[in-house]
Design a protein around this motif. Structure first.
Motif, PDB file in Angstrom:
ATOM      1  N   ALA A 139       0.838  -1.198   0.000  1.00 41.00           N
ATOM      2  CA  ALA A 139       0.000   0.000   0.000  1.00 41.00           C
ATOM      3  C   ALA A 139       0.876   1.252   0.000  1.00 41.00           C
ATOM      4  O   ALA A 139       1.872   1.317   0.717  1.00 41.00           O
ATOM      5  N   LYS A 140       0.475   2.237  -0.810  1.00 42.58           N
ATOM      6  CA  LYS A 140       1.300   3.446  -0.936  1.00 42.58           C
ATOM      7  C   LYS A 140       0.570   4.739  -0.569  1.00 42.58           C
ATOM      8  O   LYS A 140       1.204   5.730  -0.227  1.00 42.58           O
ATOM      9  N   PHE A 141      -0.757   4.709  -0.634  1.00 40.92           N
ATOM     10  CA  PHE A 141      -1.511   5.939  -0.362  1.00 40.92           C
ATOM     11  C   PHE A 141      -2.708   5.649   0.545  1.00 40.92           C
ATOM     12  O   PHE A 141      -3.282   4.568   0.517  1.00 40.92           O
ATOM     13  N   ILE A 142      -3.067   6.678   1.344  1.00 45.95           N
ATOM     14  CA  ILE A 142      -4.285   6.635   2.149  1.00 45.95           C
ATOM     15  C   ILE A 142      -5.086   7.897   1.864  1.00 45.95           C
ATOM     16  O   ILE A 142      -4.558   9.020   1.980  1.00 45.95           O
ATOM     17  N   ASN A 143      -6.343   7.718   1.485  1.00 43.51           N
ATOM     18  CA  ASN A 143      -7.278   8.834   1.389  1.00 43.51           C
ATOM     19  C   ASN A 143      -8.237   8.734   2.570  1.00 43.51           C
ATOM     20  O   ASN A 143      -8.938   7.736   2.722  1.00 43.51           O
ATOM     21  N   VAL A 144      -8.240   9.755   3.421  1.00 46.17           N
ATOM     22  CA  VAL A 144      -9.146   9.773   4.569  1.00 46.17           C
ATOM     23  C   VAL A 144     -10.360  10.608   4.199  1.00 46.17           C
ATOM     24  O   VAL A 144     -10.247  11.781   3.836  1.00 46.17           O
ATOM     25  N   LEU A 145     -11.539   9.979   4.245  1.00 47.76           N
ATOM     26  CA  LEU A 145     -12.798  10.639   3.884  1.00 47.76           C
ATOM     27  C   LEU A 145     -13.505  11.061   5.164  1.00 47.76           C
ATOM     28  O   LEU A 145     -13.773  10.246   6.044  1.00 47.76           O
ATOM     29  N   PHE A 146     -13.833  12.360   5.263  1.00 48.49           N
ATOM     30  CA  PHE A 146     -14.487  12.911   6.451  1.00 48.49           C
ATOM     31  C   PHE A 146     -15.929  13.277   6.117  1.00 48.49           C
ATOM     32  O   PHE A 146     -16.207  13.882   5.077  1.00 48.49           O
ATOM     33  N   ILE A 147     -16.834  12.885   7.017  1.00 48.19           N
ATOM     34  CA  ILE A 147     -18.244  13.280   6.878  1.00 48.19           C
ATOM     35  C   ILE A 147     -18.510  14.352   7.932  1.00 48.19           C
ATOM     36  O   ILE A 147     -18.660  14.053   9.122  1.00 48.19           O
ATOM     37  N   HIS A 148     -18.559  15.605   7.497  1.00 47.06           N
ATOM     38  CA  HIS A 148     -18.780  16.708   8.436  1.00 47.06           C
ATOM     39  C   HIS A 148     -20.270  16.855   8.760  1.00 47.06           C
ATOM     40  O   HIS A 148     -21.139  16.562   7.928  1.00 47.06           O
ATOM     41  N   ASN A 149     -20.555  17.280  10.000  1.00 46.26           N
ATOM     42  CA  ASN A 149     -21.922  17.517  10.497  1.00 46.26           C
ATOM     43  C   ASN A 149     -22.708  16.219  10.675  1.00 46.26           C
ATOM     44  O   ASN A 149     -23.941  16.243  10.730  1.00 46.26           O
ATOM     45  N   TYR A 150     -21.991  15.097  10.774  1.00 48.82           N
ATOM     46  CA  TYR A 150     -22.680  13.824  10.955  1.00 48.82           C
ATOM     47  C   TYR A 150     -23.423  13.802  12.293  1.00 48.82           C
ATOM     48  O   TYR A 150     -24.543  13.280  12.387  1.00 48.82           O
ATOM     49  N   GLY A 151     -22.823  14.368  13.334  1.00 44.74           N
ATOM     50  CA  GLY A 151     -23.474  14.410  14.638  1.00 44.74           C
ATOM     51  C   GLY A 151     -24.768  15.200  14.600  1.00 44.74           C
ATOM     52  O   GLY A 151     -25.775  14.812  15.193  1.00 44.74           O
ATOM     53  N   ILE A 152     -24.744  16.333  13.885  1.00 39.54           N
ATOM     54  CA  ILE A 152     -25.960  17.158  13.748  1.00 39.54           C
ATOM     55  C   ILE A 152     -27.028  16.376  12.981  1.00 39.54           C
ATOM     56  O   ILE A 152     -28.220  16.411  13.313  1.00 39.54           O
ATOM     57  N   TYR A 153     -26.579  15.636  11.941  1.00 41.65           N
ATOM     58  CA  TYR A 153     -27.505  14.814  11.137  1.00 41.65           C
ATOM     59  C   TYR A 153     -28.178  13.763  12.023  1.00 41.65           C
ATOM     60  O   TYR A 153     -29.397  13.549  11.932  1.00 41.65           O
ATOM     61  N   ASN A 154     -27.397  13.134  12.904  1.00 40.90           N
ATOM     62  CA  ASN A 154     -27.953  12.132  13.823  1.00 40.90           C
ATOM     63  C   ASN A 154     -28.976  12.749  14.754  1.00 40.90           C
ATOM     64  O   ASN A 154     -30.048  12.193  15.017  1.00 40.90           O
ATOM     65  N   ASP A 155     -28.633  13.927  15.294  1.00 37.15           N
ATOM     66  CA  ASP A 155     -29.543  14.595  16.227  1.00 37.15           C
ATOM     67  C   ASP A 155     -30.867  14.947  15.558  1.00 37.15           C
ATOM     68  O   ASP A 155     -31.933  14.859  16.175  1.00 37.15           O
ATOM     69  N   LYS A 156     -30.808  15.313  14.275  1.00 35.85           N
ATOM     70  CA  LYS A 156     -32.003  15.751  13.574  1.00 35.85           C
ATOM     71  C   LYS A 156     -32.861  14.597  13.070  1.00 35.85           C
ATOM     72  O   LYS A 156     -34.096  14.623  13.177  1.00 35.85           O
ATOM     73  N   GLY A 163     -16.018   6.340  13.936  1.00 32.68           N
ATOM     74  CA  GLY A 163     -17.418   6.713  13.825  1.00 32.68           C
ATOM     75  C   GLY A 163     -17.852   7.094  12.435  1.00 32.68           C
ATOM     76  O   GLY A 163     -18.481   6.313  11.728  1.00 32.68           O
ATOM     77  N   ASP A 164     -17.508   8.304  11.999  1.00 32.21           N
ATOM     78  CA  ASP A 164     -18.070   8.831  10.757  1.00 32.21           C
ATOM     79  C   ASP A 164     -17.026   9.106   9.681  1.00 32.21           C
ATOM     80  O   ASP A 164     -17.273   9.862   8.744  1.00 32.21           O
TER      81      ASP A 164
END
Length: 506
Positions: free
Chosen positions: A398-415, A446-447
């Motif tokens: 393995a040579k590369f890592i792409n980290v994918l972030f889901i922003h506002n996931y906590g707010i989405y859960n609350d709603k 988590g997200d």
């Protein structure tokens, strides 16, 4: 002439008692036996089987193990008390391993493996009937000339060899079963056996002793037959409790083999193959010359194979590093005299290059997933990401890592609630698997997700536009690309530190 025809030819006047609680199997196999033998009685459990045995004389008893009222092993014990030489065959499955071990101790004469294979039954019965006929013939001729006695003695030796062969085949089947259960150490026993014999030969042990340590090497982990799957199949590092459980395999294997006369010497070696020169080994804390000479050899062979084999949690050492490790622990873990010889023997060794722990078959993948799959998204979990990165320091696949972030996931859960939140994570994981099939997909804290690749890949965020739209644009996705070599990422901790430095909360 087929084996079935030969069996019919030699089976006149042979009587059979078949004991089985499964009515379908009882009817099927007894019907088949009656085509071969003139006299076949049946019983549905051990108690009724024993009653029939006490009332009649049978040449062969064939019995299942697990039955009501009285199981097959209890019946065999009672039969042995009455007739120690009674020919007994058991029908068994590999899932009945504890019973199979007990059957070995009761000196059964053969095994019929379930599901029933009639060709194999024919072969087993042919051997047993041949032995019975030979024994009967011996009785008829025992008063004849000395030459006849010598001849029959030779035949008895052949029969004894067959019995020994049965033991060996059974024990080797158990070893094979262990390694099939524990695919992550497949081939380990054979390599330990080979390394042990190499050292013993160079230390000028006799051929008999070299053969002894080779066969002991094959059997040295047989006690793992009783190790629970949850411990044995765990491809990661063991915790303290799991390690204490797996250490029991030494005592289990020793007890099993010590009860069989031809394996008593083997059991003495196996009993000490995890001891240490400094007395900090197990199970008895022996030290120095308290450890028997052949066990000192196996200790090194076992450790050397562990050093030079890739594990999920530990990349293998190079040959030179492994030899340095042996030298470093000379007089600590290993006997100094054996270390000197082992280094000389192993220095020109060609190690197998393809010994890995990654799953190959579908069954291995399912076992692997039990420990390293995220149960919600069915991607790999962060535990495996850590082990993967540690392993990658050696494999460099393995040579590369792409980290994918889901922003506002906590707010989405609350709603929208946790169920909707879980569904969102599953949808993201499914899209990643669909569009990046050649990559390893991991769920982080988590997200967030990590996409690990062997070549530079840009994450196309447009594949998530429908998910963003369905969230009323509440969530937002972005990714960060990292070069594993350049950033010196060799563990999950290294990755987390990098992300923290960049002030990204994962």
């Amino acid at each position: 002439m087929s084996i079935l025809k030969q069996l019919k030819t030699i089976s006149s006047n042979i009587s059979i008692l078949y004991v089985e609680d499964d009515q379908t199997l009882l009817e099927s196999l007894s019907t088949y036996l009656k085509l071969i033998f003139d006299h076949v009685d049946t019983a549905e459990d051990g108690k009724s089987g024993l009653e029939k045995f006490n009332q009649n004389k049978y040449d062969i008893v064939i019995t299942d193990i697990q039955m009501p009222n009285m199981n097959g092993l209890e019946m065999i014990e009672a039969i042995r008390e009455k007739d120690a030489d009674q020919e007994i065959l058991i029908t068994t499955a590999f899932s009945e391993v504890p019973y199979l071990i007990k059957a070995i101790e009761l000196d059964v004469n053969g095994y019929i493996i379930k599901p029933i294979n009639f060709d194999k039954i024919n072969t087993t019965l042919y051997k047993v009937v041949s032995r019975i006929n030979m024994l009967h013939e011996n009785e008829r001729y025992k008063t004849k000339l000395e030459e006849m006695v010598k001849q029959r003695t030779a035949e008895n030796l052949i029969l004894q060899k067959e019995k020994i062969d049965n033991y060996e085949k059974t024990l080797l089947s158990l070893v094979e079963l262990v390694e099939k259960r524990d695919t992550y150490t497949g081939g380990h026993s054979l390599r330990v056996a080979k390394y042990s014999r190499l050292i013993a030969e160079h230390m000028n042990y006799s051929k008999e002793e070299c053969d002894l340590i080779y066969s002991a090497g094959i059997l040295h982990d047989i006690g793992k037959i009783e190790t629970p799957d949850a411990v044995l199949l765990n491809p990661g590092k063991l915790d303290e409790l799991q390690f204490s459980i797996i250490k029991e395999h030494v005592t289990t294997g020793t007890k099993m083999l010590s009860k069989i006369p031809m394996y008593k010497e083997h059991s003495k070696i196996i009993a000490q193959h995890h001891e240490r020169y400094d007395g900090k080994g197990y199970p008895n804390g022996l030290k120095g010359d308290e450890i028997i000479p052949l066990a000192r050899i196996m200790i090194i062979a076992d450790a050397f194979d562990a050093m030079t084999t890739n594990r999920i949690y530990k990349p293998k050492m190079s040959l030179s590093s492994a030899l340095e490790e042996l030298d470093r622990f000379s007089g600590i873990q290993f006997h100094p005299e054996v270390v000197k010889v082992a280094i000389e023997v192993f220095k020109d060794l060609t190690l197998e290059e393809n010994i890995i722990q990654l799953p190959a078959t579908e069954m291995e993948k399912k076992k692997f997933a039990f420990y390293f799959e995220d149960q919600l998204t069915c991607t790999y979990n962060k535990t495996y990401l850590d082990l993967f990165l540690i392993q990658n320091k050696n494999t460099k696949k393995a040579k590369f890592i792409n980290v994918l972030f889901i922003h506002n996931y906590g707010i989405y859960n609350d709603k929208y609630g946790w169920d909707k939140g879980d569904l969102l994570l599953k949808s993201v994981a499914n899209l990643l698997r669909k569009h990046y099939k050649e990559s390893f997909i991991f769920r982080l804290h988590g997200d967030d997700f990590a996409i690990v690749t062997n070549k530079k890949v840009s994450i196309d965020l447009s594949i998530f536009k429908d998910l963003v739209s369905k969230s009323n644009n509440l969530i937002r996705l972005e990714y960060k690309e990292l070069n594993i070599k350049k950033e010196q990422i060799g563990s999950l901790l290294d990755l987390e530190k990098l992300l923290l430095v960049d002030k990204i909360n994962i």
